[in-house]
Design a protein around this motif. Structure first.
Motif, PDB file in Angstrom:
ATOM      1  N   ALA A   1      42.401  47.142  30.038  1.00  7.50           N
ATOM      2  CA  ALA A   1      42.936  45.795  30.235  1.00  7.50           C
ATOM      3  C   ALA A   1      44.461  45.866  30.227  1.00  7.50           C
ATOM      4  O   ALA A   1      45.059  46.910  29.966  1.00  7.50           O
ATOM      5  CB  ALA A   1      42.426  44.866  29.144  1.00  7.50           C
ATOM      6  N   ASN A   2      45.087  44.765  30.542  1.00  9.46           N
ATOM      7  CA  ASN A   2      46.545  44.650  30.485  1.00  9.46           C
ATOM      8  C   ASN A   2      47.261  45.659  31.382  1.00  9.46           C
ATOM      9  O   ASN A   2      48.294  46.215  31.015  1.00  9.46           O
ATOM     10  CB  ASN A   2      47.042  44.793  29.040  1.00  9.46           C
ATOM     11  CG  ASN A   2      46.509  43.707  28.139  1.00  9.46           C
ATOM     12  OD1 ASN A   2      46.462  42.542  28.522  1.00  9.46           O
ATOM     13  ND2 ASN A   2      46.085  44.079  26.934  1.00  9.46           N
ATOM     14  N   LEU A   3      46.693  45.891  32.560  1.00  9.60           N
ATOM     15  CA  LEU A   3      47.375  46.729  33.535  1.00  9.60           C
ATOM     16  C   LEU A   3      48.555  45.961  34.134  1.00  9.60           C
ATOM     17  O   LEU A   3      48.522  44.735  34.233  1.00  9.60           O
ATOM     18  CB  LEU A   3      46.416  47.116  34.662  1.00  9.60           C
ATOM     19  CG  LEU A   3      45.257  48.037  34.296  1.00  9.60           C
ATOM     20  CD1 LEU A   3      44.287  48.146  35.475  1.00  9.60           C
ATOM     21  CD2 LEU A   3      45.772  49.423  33.914  1.00  9.60           C
ATOM     22  N   PRO A   4      49.586  46.680  34.560  1.00 11.31           N
ATOM     23  CA  PRO A   4      50.667  45.988  35.273  1.00 11.31           C
ATOM     24  C   PRO A   4      50.151  45.445  36.602  1.00 11.31           C
ATOM     25  O   PRO A   4      49.100  45.871  37.104  1.00 11.31           O
ATOM     26  CB  PRO A   4      51.717  47.083  35.467  1.00 11.31           C
ATOM     27  CG  PRO A   4      50.960  48.364  35.399  1.00 11.31           C
ATOM     28  CD  PRO A   4      49.828  48.132  34.435  1.00 11.31           C
ATOM     29  N   ILE A   5      50.905  44.518  37.181  1.00 13.28           N
ATOM     30  CA  ILE A   5      50.481  43.825  38.398  1.00 13.28           C
ATOM     31  C   ILE A   5      51.565  43.943  39.464  1.00 13.28           C
ATOM     32  O   ILE A   5      52.750  43.731  39.195  1.00 13.28           O
ATOM     33  CB  ILE A   5      50.204  42.334  38.120  1.00 13.28           C
ATOM     34  CG1 ILE A   5      49.079  42.178  37.086  1.00 13.28           C
ATOM     35  CG2 ILE A   5      49.847  41.595  39.404  1.00 13.28           C
ATOM     36  CD1 ILE A   5      48.875  40.747  36.626  1.00 13.28           C
TER      37      ILE A   5
ATOM     38  N   GLY B   1      48.200  54.917  42.718  1.00 20.11           N
ATOM     39  CA  GLY B   1      49.387  55.695  42.388  1.00 20.11           C
ATOM     40  C   GLY B   1      50.167  55.143  41.214  1.00 20.11           C
ATOM     41  O   GLY B   1      50.781  55.902  40.458  1.00 20.11           O
ATOM     42  N   ALA B   2      50.165  53.834  41.048  1.00 15.48           N
ATOM     43  CA  ALA B   2      50.890  53.208  39.937  1.00 15.48           C
ATOM     44  C   ALA B   2      49.954  52.703  38.848  1.00 15.48           C
ATOM     45  O   ALA B   2      50.423  52.121  37.875  1.00 15.48           O
ATOM     46  CB  ALA B   2      51.752  52.057  40.451  1.00 15.48           C
ATOM     47  N   LYS B   3      48.652  52.906  39.020  1.00 16.61           N
ATOM     48  CA  LYS B   3      47.654  52.429  38.054  1.00 16.61           C
ATOM     49  C   LYS B   3      47.904  50.954  37.722  1.00 16.61           C
ATOM     50  O   LYS B   3      48.093  50.565  36.575  1.00 16.61           O
ATOM     51  CB  LYS B   3      47.679  53.274  36.775  1.00 16.61           C
ATOM     52  CG  LYS B   3      47.282  54.726  36.984  1.00 16.61           C
ATOM     53  CD  LYS B   3      45.869  54.846  37.519  1.00 16.61           C
ATOM     54  CE  LYS B   3      45.466  56.311  37.702  1.00 16.61           C
ATOM     55  NZ  LYS B   3      44.303  56.473  38.586  1.00 16.61           N
ATOM     56  N   CYS B   4      47.914  50.162  38.775  1.00 15.76           N
ATOM     57  CA  CYS B   4      48.201  48.747  38.598  1.00 15.76           C
ATOM     58  C   CYS B   4      47.196  47.906  39.378  1.00 15.76           C
ATOM     59  O   CYS B   4      46.562  48.382  40.327  1.00 15.76           O
ATOM     60  CB  CYS B   4      49.622  48.415  39.061  1.00 15.76           C
ATOM     61  SG  CYS B   4      49.933  48.705  40.827  1.00 15.76           S
TER      62      CYS B   4
ATOM     63  N   SER C   1      57.305  56.098  42.120  1.00 13.84           N
ATOM     64  CA  SER C   1      57.990  56.565  40.905  1.00 13.84           C
ATOM     65  C   SER C   1      58.834  55.444  40.310  1.00 13.84           C
ATOM     66  O   SER C   1      58.840  55.227  39.089  1.00 13.84           O
ATOM     67  CB  SER C   1      58.853  57.785  41.241  1.00 13.84           C
ATOM     68  OG  SER C   1      59.554  58.231  40.105  1.00 13.84           O
ATOM     69  N   TRP C   2      59.570  54.739  41.168  1.00 11.71           N
ATOM     70  CA  TRP C   2      60.373  53.597  40.698  1.00 11.71           C
ATOM     71  C   TRP C   2      59.468  52.541  40.092  1.00 11.71           C
ATOM     72  O   TRP C   2      59.760  51.991  39.030  1.00 11.71           O
ATOM     73  CB  TRP C   2      61.172  53.018  41.868  1.00 11.71           C
ATOM     74  CG  TRP C   2      61.953  51.791  41.511  1.00 11.71           C
ATOM     75  CD1 TRP C   2      63.227  51.737  41.014  1.00 11.71           C
ATOM     76  CD2 TRP C   2      61.497  50.427  41.615  1.00 11.71           C
ATOM     77  NE1 TRP C   2      63.604  50.427  40.806  1.00 11.71           N
ATOM     78  CE2 TRP C   2      62.563  49.612  41.154  1.00 11.71           C
ATOM     79  CE3 TRP C   2      60.324  49.833  42.028  1.00 11.71           C
ATOM     80  CZ2 TRP C   2      62.459  48.219  41.121  1.00 11.71           C
ATOM     81  CZ3 TRP C   2      60.222  48.457  41.988  1.00 11.71           C
ATOM     82  CH2 TRP C   2      61.275  47.658  41.547  1.00 11.71           C
ATOM     83  N   LEU C   3      58.344  52.244  40.753  1.00 11.53           N
ATOM     84  CA  LEU C   3      57.433  51.209  40.275  1.00 11.53           C
ATOM     85  C   LEU C   3      56.859  51.574  38.905  1.00 11.53           C
ATOM     86  O   LEU C   3      56.824  50.729  37.998  1.00 11.53           O
ATOM     87  CB  LEU C   3      56.311  51.020  41.291  1.00 11.53           C
ATOM     88  CG  LEU C   3      55.319  49.879  41.052  1.00 11.53           C
ATOM     89  CD1 LEU C   3      56.031  48.527  41.021  1.00 11.53           C
ATOM     90  CD2 LEU C   3      54.236  49.886  42.136  1.00 11.53           C
ATOM     91  N   ARG C   4      56.434  52.821  38.736  1.00 14.79           N
ATOM     92  CA  ARG C   4      55.885  53.242  37.439  1.00 14.79           C
ATOM     93  C   ARG C   4      56.940  53.146  36.342  1.00 14.79           C
ATOM     94  O   ARG C   4      56.645  52.724  35.217  1.00 14.79           O
ATOM     95  CB  ARG C   4      55.357  54.675  37.539  1.00 14.79           C
ATOM     96  CG  ARG C   4      54.068  54.805  38.345  1.00 14.79           C
ATOM     97  CD  ARG C   4      53.459  56.190  38.181  1.00 14.79           C
ATOM     98  NE  ARG C   4      54.297  57.221  38.767  1.00 14.79           N
ATOM     99  CZ  ARG C   4      54.128  57.735  39.980  1.00 14.79           C
ATOM    100  NH1 ARG C   4      53.126  57.303  40.753  1.00 14.79           N
ATOM    101  NH2 ARG C   4      54.929  58.683  40.439  1.00 14.79           N
TER     102      ARG C   4
END
Length: 297
Positions: free
Chosen positions: A55-59, A86-89, A286-289
């Motif tokens: 739960a609580n993954l980024p969006i 790739g960003a697990k979002c 990479s920037w997003l993560r």
């Protein structure tokens, strides 16, 4: 076909060129209600493959490109599957209203309604409302940049960042890159003029800061990544936007890819024809993560 119909058909015809999308945990389309005027907006929700559900993954809230007149949930499906894993979002893609049937600010109001809904329903999506990044490519990058302005001015949801892929941020077509590249390289000056005249209704200035965010007051905005190719008529205005964001006190990065034309990141899987697209995609990821890893603003 008229130029708008041709643009819509050509964008649909390009879908196979993006390659085969990655398998994600789930993809579903939902319809949300919005008012003033009363309407329904379709969102496509992606959740990433994970070893164990979390739960609580980024969006990541995404607005597709297409010159405000074309593009849809399917044209960018491959790109968004890659970002999702790739960003697990959680990725939320917005099927906003298109011009000329629905000129400015219809599409922008749709993406703002989608942002409000996403923030209010983040937990239902398995997401974290305090870690929302917005983004888009080309016209979608324009909508994302303008959405950041709206969220600031309307005291809407706090945003963690904005990923802008070769956004159109000025409608003047007066930069050096437009002079050098605008006659032959996509989007040509002729085509871009059709897009602008379709999106900006008569009586609205092409310099309206929510239609051309380069001319907005840019203080107090979320961190930004701006990417552009060197064979893109938009490249100079993209660079100027990143510079103005930074001069206005924001964190902003500009990444430049000299050998690429407009729209290249969408085709990151085609390494033969777009050899720099995958590195650009991975730099964006990479920037997003990294932005997602920060404490909420």
């Amino acid at each position: 076909m008229n130029p708008i119909e041709e643009m819509r058909q050509s964008y649909r015809d390009m879908i196979p060129l993006a390659g085969v999308g990655d398998e994600v945990e789930s993809v579903r389309d939902i319809s949300i209600e919005a008012n003033s005027p009363a309407r329904k907006i379709t969102l496509r929700i992606y959740t990433p493959k994970q070893e164990a559900p979390q739960a609580n993954l980024p969006i990541f809230l995404f607005m597709h490109g297409g010159g405000f007149i074309s593009g849809d949930l399917d044209t960018h499906d491959v790109l968004l599957r890659g970002i999702c894993n790739g960003a697990k979002c959680v990725v939320v893609s917005v099927d906003y209203r298109l011009a000329p049937e629905h000129p400015f600010p219809a599409g922008l109001e749709d993406v703002y309604a989608a942002l409000l809904w996403t923030s209010d329903h983040a937990a239902e999506l398995g997401g974290d409302k305090t870690r929302i990044v917005i983004g888009g490519d080309s016209a979608g990058g324009n909508l994302a940049a303008s959405l950041a302005l709206l969220a600031r001015d309307r005291k809407g949801p706090q945003l963690q960042g904005q990923w802008l892929m070769y956004p159109t941020v000025s409608n003047r077509m007066d930069t050096e890159s437009w002079v050098k590249l605008g006659d032959e390289h996509f989007p040509t000056r002729e085509l871009n003029s059709v897009m602008i005249s379709s999106y900006i209704a008569e009586g609205t200035s092409i310099d309206d800061p929510l239609a051309a965010p380069l001319w907005a007051e840019l203080s107090n905005l979320p961190p930004a990544l701006v990417q552009a190719g060197g064979i893109d008529p938009l490249s100079d205005e993209c660079r100027q936007y990143a510079q103005k964001l930074e001069k206005s006190g924001n964190e902003a990065s500009f990444l430049f890819y000299p050998k690429h034309e407009h729209g290249f990141i969408q085709f990151y899987k085609d390494e033969e024809n777009f050899p720099g697209a995958k590195p650009a995609f991975e730099q964006g990821l990479s920037w997003l993560r990294e932005v997602f890893s920060r404490k909420a603003r």
